[in-house]
Motif scaffolding. Structure first.
Motif, PDB file in Angstrom:
ATOM      1  N   GLY A 147       0.813  -1.212   0.000  1.00 20.10           N
ATOM      2  CA  GLY A 147       0.000   0.000   0.000  1.00 20.10           C
ATOM      3  C   GLY A 147       0.847   1.263   0.000  1.00 20.10           C
ATOM      4  N   GLN A 148       0.353   2.253  -0.749  1.00 22.18           N
ATOM      5  CA  GLN A 148       1.002   3.569  -0.720  1.00 22.18           C
ATOM      6  C   GLN A 148       0.799   4.234   0.642  1.00 22.18           C
ATOM      7  OE1 GLN A 148      -0.316   6.643  -3.677  1.00 22.18           O
ATOM      8  NE2 GLN A 148       0.040   7.921  -1.862  1.00 22.18           N
ATOM      9  N   LYS A 149      -0.173   3.732   1.389  1.00 20.89           N
ATOM     10  CA  LYS A 149      -0.418   4.277   2.732  1.00 20.89           C
ATOM     11  C   LYS A 149       0.864   4.265   3.556  1.00 20.89           C
ATOM     12  CE  LYS A 149      -2.571   3.906   7.058  1.00 20.89           C
ATOM     13  NZ  LYS A 149      -1.577   3.143   7.709  1.00 20.89           N
ATOM     14  N   ASP A 150       1.667   3.200   3.388  1.00 21.63           N
ATOM     15  CA  ASP A 150       2.956   3.120   4.079  1.00 21.63           C
ATOM     16  C   ASP A 150       4.037   3.464   3.055  1.00 21.63           C
ATOM     17  OD1 ASP A 150       2.136   1.880   6.780  1.00 21.63           O
ATOM     18  OD2 ASP A 150       1.094   0.679   5.302  1.00 21.63           O
ATOM     19  N   LEU A 151       4.066   4.738   2.697  1.00 22.45           N
ATOM     20  CA  LEU A 151       4.893   5.174   1.560  1.00 22.45           C
ATOM     21  C   LEU A 151       6.376   4.878   1.762  1.00 22.45           C
ATOM     22  CD1 LEU A 151       5.021   6.717  -1.147  1.00 22.45           C
ATOM     23  CD2 LEU A 151       5.301   8.812   0.172  1.00 22.45           C
ATOM     24  N   LEU A 240       5.296  16.130  10.587  1.00 23.76           N
ATOM     25  CA  LEU A 240       4.618  16.525   9.357  1.00 23.76           C
ATOM     26  C   LEU A 240       5.748  16.947   8.435  1.00 23.76           C
ATOM     27  CD1 LEU A 240       1.546  18.903   8.989  1.00 23.76           C
ATOM     28  CD2 LEU A 240       3.514  19.046   7.478  1.00 23.76           C
ATOM     29  N   GLU A 241       5.990  16.180   7.405  1.00 20.34           N
ATOM     30  CA  GLU A 241       7.124  16.464   6.520  1.00 20.34           C
ATOM     31  C   GLU A 241       6.650  16.592   5.078  1.00 20.34           C
ATOM     32  OE1 GLU A 241       9.950  17.249   7.521  1.00 20.34           O
ATOM     33  OE2 GLU A 241      10.447  16.132   9.347  1.00 20.34           O
ATOM     34  N   ILE A 242       7.286  17.513   4.379  1.00 20.06           N
ATOM     35  CA  ILE A 242       7.086  17.603   2.931  1.00 20.06           C
ATOM     36  C   ILE A 242       8.414  17.159   2.322  1.00 20.06           C
ATOM     37  CG2 ILE A 242       6.581  19.136   0.989  1.00 20.06           C
ATOM     38  CD1 ILE A 242       4.791  20.745   2.886  1.00 20.06           C
ATOM     39  N   ALA A 262       3.595  14.694   1.031  1.00 20.75           N
ATOM     40  CA  ALA A 262       3.435  15.196   2.398  1.00 20.75           C
ATOM     41  C   ALA A 262       3.095  13.988   3.257  1.00 20.75           C
ATOM     42  CB  ALA A 262       2.323  16.225   2.462  1.00 20.75           C
ATOM     43  N   CYS A 263       3.771  13.870   4.387  1.00 26.09           N
ATOM     44  CA  CYS A 263       3.616  12.682   5.240  1.00 26.09           C
ATOM     45  C   CYS A 263       3.370  13.130   6.674  1.00 26.09           C
ATOM     46  CB  CYS A 263       4.891  11.840   5.207  1.00 26.09           C
ATOM     47  SG  CYS A 263       5.388  11.344   3.547  1.00 26.09           S
ATOM     48  N   ILE A 264       2.429  12.461   7.313  1.00 24.37           N
ATOM     49  CA  ILE A 264       2.075  12.818   8.696  1.00 24.37           C
ATOM     50  C   ILE A 264       2.046  11.566   9.557  1.00 24.37           C
ATOM     51  CG2 ILE A 264       0.149  13.624  10.171  1.00 24.37           C
ATOM     52  CD1 ILE A 264      -0.608  15.595   7.996  1.00 24.37           C
ATOM     53  N   ALA A 265       2.577  11.682  10.789  1.00 22.30           N
ATOM     54  CA  ALA A 265       2.341  10.661  11.820  1.00 22.30           C
ATOM     55  C   ALA A 265       1.770  11.392  13.027  1.00 22.30           C
ATOM     56  CB  ALA A 265       3.637   9.950  12.207  1.00 22.30           C
ATOM     57  N   ALA A 266       0.678  10.893  13.559  1.00 23.42           N
ATOM     58  CA  ALA A 266       0.054  11.535  14.718  1.00 23.42           C
ATOM     59  C   ALA A 266      -0.609  10.469  15.580  1.00 23.42           C
ATOM     60  CB  ALA A 266      -0.984  12.549  14.248  1.00 23.42           C
ATOM     61  N   SER A 267      -0.673  10.749  16.881  1.00 24.13           N
ATOM     62  CA  SER A 267      -1.313   9.795  17.796  1.00 24.13           C
ATOM     63  C   SER A 267      -2.567  10.404  18.396  1.00 24.13           C
ATOM     64  CB  SER A 267      -0.390   9.433  18.960  1.00 24.13           C
ATOM     65  OG  SER A 267       0.812   8.965  18.471  1.00 24.13           O
ATOM     66  N   ILE A 268      -3.567   9.556  18.550  1.00 20.71           N
ATOM     67  CA  ILE A 268      -4.809   9.946  19.224  1.00 20.71           C
ATOM     68  C   ILE A 268      -5.106   8.842  20.222  1.00 20.71           C
ATOM     69  CG2 ILE A 268      -7.265  10.455  18.917  1.00 20.71           C
ATOM     70  CD1 ILE A 268      -6.598  11.162  16.012  1.00 20.71           C
ATOM     71  N   SER A 269      -5.314   9.195  21.481  1.00 24.32           N
ATOM     72  CA  SER A 269      -5.528   8.197  22.544  1.00 24.32           C
ATOM     73  C   SER A 269      -4.479   7.083  22.446  1.00 24.32           C
ATOM     74  CB  SER A 269      -6.926   7.591  22.463  1.00 24.32           C
ATOM     75  OG  SER A 269      -7.900   8.582  22.517  1.00 24.32           O
ATOM     76  N   SER A 270      -3.230   7.468  22.265  1.00 23.30           N
ATOM     77  CA  SER A 270      -2.085   6.545  22.166  1.00 23.30           C
ATOM     78  C   SER A 270      -2.109   5.627  20.941  1.00 23.30           C
ATOM     79  CB  SER A 270      -1.948   5.636  23.389  1.00 23.30           C
ATOM     80  OG  SER A 270      -1.920   6.366  24.526  1.00 23.30           O
ATOM     81  N   ASP A 275      -0.197   8.710   7.458  1.00 20.70           N
ATOM     82  CA  ASP A 275      -0.869   8.897   6.173  1.00 20.70           C
ATOM     83  C   ASP A 275       0.017   9.795   5.309  1.00 20.70           C
ATOM     84  OD1 ASP A 275      -2.771   8.784   4.172  1.00 20.70           O
ATOM     85  OD2 ASP A 275      -4.353   9.784   5.308  1.00 20.70           O
ATOM     86  N   ASN A 276      -0.266   9.847   4.042  1.00 23.29           N
ATOM     87  CA  ASN A 276       0.529  10.703   3.150  1.00 23.29           C
ATOM     88  C   ASN A 276      -0.272  11.016   1.899  1.00 23.29           C
ATOM     89  OD1 ASN A 276       1.351   8.827   0.750  1.00 23.29           O
ATOM     90  ND2 ASN A 276       1.561   7.598   2.613  1.00 23.29           N
ATOM     91  N   ILE A 277       0.228  12.000   1.172  1.00 21.22           N
ATOM     92  CA  ILE A 277      -0.371  12.339  -0.121  1.00 21.22           C
ATOM     93  C   ILE A 277       0.767  12.675  -1.078  1.00 21.22           C
ATOM     94  CG2 ILE A 277      -0.636  14.865   0.156  1.00 21.22           C
ATOM     95  CD1 ILE A 277      -3.594  14.406  -0.775  1.00 21.22           C
ATOM     96  N   ILE A 278       0.639  12.256  -2.321  1.00 17.61           N
ATOM     97  CA  ILE A 278       1.649  12.596  -3.321  1.00 17.61           C
ATOM     98  C   ILE A 278       1.094  13.736  -4.152  1.00 17.61           C
ATOM     99  CG2 ILE A 278       2.880  11.721  -5.367  1.00 17.61           C
ATOM    100  CD1 ILE A 278       2.853   8.950  -4.011  1.00 17.61           C
ATOM    101  N   PHE A 279       1.907  14.732  -4.421  1.00 13.23           N
ATOM    102  CA  PHE A 279       1.421  15.859  -5.237  1.00 13.23           C
ATOM    103  C   PHE A 279       2.544  16.413  -6.090  1.00 13.23           C
ATOM    104  CE2 PHE A 279       3.394  19.323  -2.841  1.00 13.23           C
ATOM    105  CZ  PHE A 279       3.667  18.712  -1.625  1.00 13.23           C
TER     106      PHE A 279
END
Ligand code: AMP
Length: 279
Positions: A147-151, A240-242, A262-270, A275-279
């Motif tokens: 998956g591109q989800k795990d770029l 959050l990286e470009i 653009a790639c993001i890693a974030a935690s919610i309730s541990s 996720d990422n997007i290609i542009f």
């Protein structure tokens, strides 16, 4: 659908198959959702035999709690795979793939691991590469779907596949999303409905970056987006990286259209989400 728990049985089954068959492989850690199933469905379009593995690989977890809490739903997974006519499932125990106290191998990633997941999860990619090498040695697929989800994982697997001289073609598949835009993930099962709602900020921010790139400098766009996360105290932004798509290094200036991510890693309730997007 054939189900194997032992690599030797899987190998002898694969050996008995017609050598002209195009075999495709989809490695997963289970708790399957439509994102995983889209990999299998893509694989089915272009091959004669599709093999899916379900194995929660301990060596790629750098956090014991995350490993223990990783959702495991083998019966549901088998049913879902059988419903879409997957041909073969490999569901090994740890002892089928690792010797007692076996250490992971160390690989060279040509700098693809310097930032993001490589920086935040030391040893993670060596765990991923170790298990992929082991699985490829067993399955010897013509193609493998990721998956591109795990770029970053996708780019690293393309790299090590070449480095290790596997003839397997690595195929990337676009990210399957909930109607809210949230990327499907086995980890979403651990989020409450209000957390799931909050988590939509991740994809909204990625879309915002795609829409506003080139109109703003990389630095300005990053600052604006980081501020959006700072206003949401229940979401902890890890990065959050470009980056440039080819080497996954952060950029100051945009590359050509389609060559940035653009790639993001974030935690919610541990619960850690990426996720990422290609542009
Ligand atoms: P995992 O079980 O998380 O190791 O994922 C197994 C494979 O499914 C990996 O190649 C992932 O990148 C892929 N995958 C996970 N989530 C998604 C998704 N939402 N859309 C497409 N592929 C995905």
């Amino acid at each position: 659908m054939k189900i194997f728990k032992l690599k030797e049985e899987l190998k002898s089954y694969l050996n008995s198959q017609d050598k002209d068959k195009i075999t495709s492989f989809v490695p997963t850690m289970g708790a399957l959702h439509d994102g995983h199933l889209s990999l299998i469905l893509n694989a089915k379009k272009n091959s004669d035999l599709v093999i899916c593995s379900i194995f929660v690989n301990p060596t790629q977890f750098n956090n014991l709690k995350d490993l223990e809490e990783y959702p495991r739903t083998p019966n549901r997974d088998i049913k879902a795979l059988s419903d879409i006519n997957c041909d073969v499932v490999y569901l090994p125990e740890i002892s089928d793939l690792y010797r007692t106290n076996e250490k992971v191998k160390q690989y060279q990633y040509n700098g693809l691991d310097t930032y993001m997941e490589g920086k935040g999860r030391p040893g993670h990619f060596d765990g991923v590469a170790t298990i992929i090498e082991k699985l490829f040695m067993i399955v010897r697929p013509n193609k493998a779907y990721f998956g591109q989800k795990d770029l970053q994982q996708l780019q690293i697997i393309k790299h090590i596949t070449k480095q290790l001289n596997f003839e397997t073609e690595i195929v990337g598949v676009s990210t399957k999303r909930e109607s809210s835009g949230l990327a499907m993930s086995s980890r979403n099962k651990r989020l409450s409905s209000s957390d799931l709602e909050k988590a939509t900020l991740i994809y909204k921010t990625l879309l915002f970056i795609k829409e506003n790139a080139y109109k703003n400098s990389v630095k300005e766009l990053k600052e604006t987006c980081i501020q959006k996360f700072n206003e949401e105290p229940e979401i902890h932004l890890e990065y959050l990286e470009i980056v440039s798509l080819d080497n996954l290094h952060p950029i100051d200036m945009y590359k050509h259209n389609g060559c940035n991510a653009a790639c993001i890693a974030a935690s919610i309730s541990s619960v850690r989400l990426i996720d990422n997007i290609i542009f």
